[in-house]
Design an enzyme around this catalytic site. Structure first.
Site, PDB file in Angstrom:
ATOM      1  CB  SER A   1      -0.853   0.002   1.273  1.00  0.00           C
ATOM      2  OG  SER A   1      -1.522   1.236   1.435  1.00  0.00           O
TER       3      SER A   1
ATOM      4  CE1 TYR B   1      -4.590  -2.034   4.934  1.00  0.00           C
ATOM      5  CE2 TYR B   1      -3.328  -0.034   4.545  1.00  0.00           C
ATOM      6  CZ  TYR B   1      -4.058  -1.106   4.059  1.00  0.00           C
ATOM      7  OH  TYR B   1      -4.239  -1.247   2.700  1.00  0.00           O
TER       8      TYR B   1
END
Ligand code: NAD
Length: 257
Positions: free
Chosen positions: A139, A152
């Protein structure tokens, strides 16, 4: 004919990547959670796209033995595992002092540790055949942080460390390892995040999209699943043999800022 495993391919980015590989003649092993009938319909649809066959494994990315079994099953069904795409992921948005411990553990397990187990199980076969492509879906949050996403962001930064290490270990064996770092893509994962961010920041969902999400991306557009799938296909190709150990942003300029 080459074979790819895409974890978390019953939805979103993983499904788009699985479709692209199926269209391009790969055997595809789908994986993920979801309704059995819907998954079977997806499997049958993808099997009709290209020359390859399409299987499904419900291996839970929280369970190391099931991940190892996923690789074994794919090797026995298709003969080899040439490409792996560790993609399965979940999100939770909450300030650190309230962040549920169980959510931290699950995000670490699914978003990071499952990639370790998948790579660990697939690597011996890849080295033996002197060919392998490891394409993890990290990401932009593997490169930069945002508030309220501690687990995350930590997991995605960890993924980049894992990929670089594996790239070095495998470099002389025809095996490359790279991380794709997408910005925001409209998938069920982001829909949930929009709702959670609205709650965490006391904003409307429309305001979250324009003032938080797309504000991060200079192009002011969501990244498309097909754009990520095209990059994954390229990384799987022979032409990408010298690209290894990289983190490739596909984020509308987000991490250039
Ligand atoms: P999604 O929610 O649409 O899909 C997630 C997939 O993971 C589903 O197939 C789901 O069944 C599977 N999954 C979840 N828990 C699992 C488990 N325990 N075992 C097996 N499978 C499991 O999400 P998405 O947006 O397509 O995200 C896919 C990946 O892309 C994630 O790693 C995510 O972090 C990453 N990513 C997404 C975005 C975005 O904006 N959507 C941006 C950057 C990176």
């Amino acid at each position: 004919m080459k074979t790819v495993i895409v974890t978390g391919s019953t939805s979103g980015i993983g499904l788009g990547i699985a479709e692209a590989f199926a269209l391009n003649g790969f055997n595809v092993m789908l994986n993920g959670l979801g309704d059995e009938t819907e998954i079977e319909a997806t499997r049958a649809r993808l099997a009709g796209l290209g020359a390859g066959d399409v299987g499904f494994s419900g291996a839970n990315m929280l369970e190391p033995e099931q991940i190892a079994e996923l690789v074994k099953t794919t090797e026995s069904q298709f003969g080899a595992v040439d490409v792996i795409v560790p993609n399965a992921g979940i999100q939770h948005v909450e300030k650190i002092e309230d962040f549920p411990i169980g959510k931290w553990d699950a995000i670490m397990a699914i978003n990071l540790t499952s990639a370790f187990h998948l790579i660990r199980a697939a690597m011996p076969g890849m080295k033996e055949r002197n060919f392998g492509r490891i394409i993890s879906i990290a990401s932009a949050h593997g490169l930069v942080a945002s508030p309220y996403k501690s687990a995350y962001v930590a997991a995605k930064h960890g993924m980049l460390g894992l990929i670089k290490t594996v790239a070095l270990e495998a470099a002389e064996h025809g095996v490359t390892a790279n991380a794709i770092c997408p910005g925001y893509v409209e998938t069920p994962l982001v829909a949930g995040q929009i709702a959670d961010t609205a709650k965490a920041r006391d904003m409307s969902e429309e305001a979250v999209i324009s003032e938080v999400i797309l504000k991060a991306q200079p192009t002011k557009q969501f990244v498309q699943v097909g754009q990520i799938a095209a990059l994954a296909l390229y990384l799987a190709s022979d032409q990408a043999a010298q690209i290894t150990g990289t983190a490739l942003p596909i984020d509308g300029g987000w991490t250039a800022q």
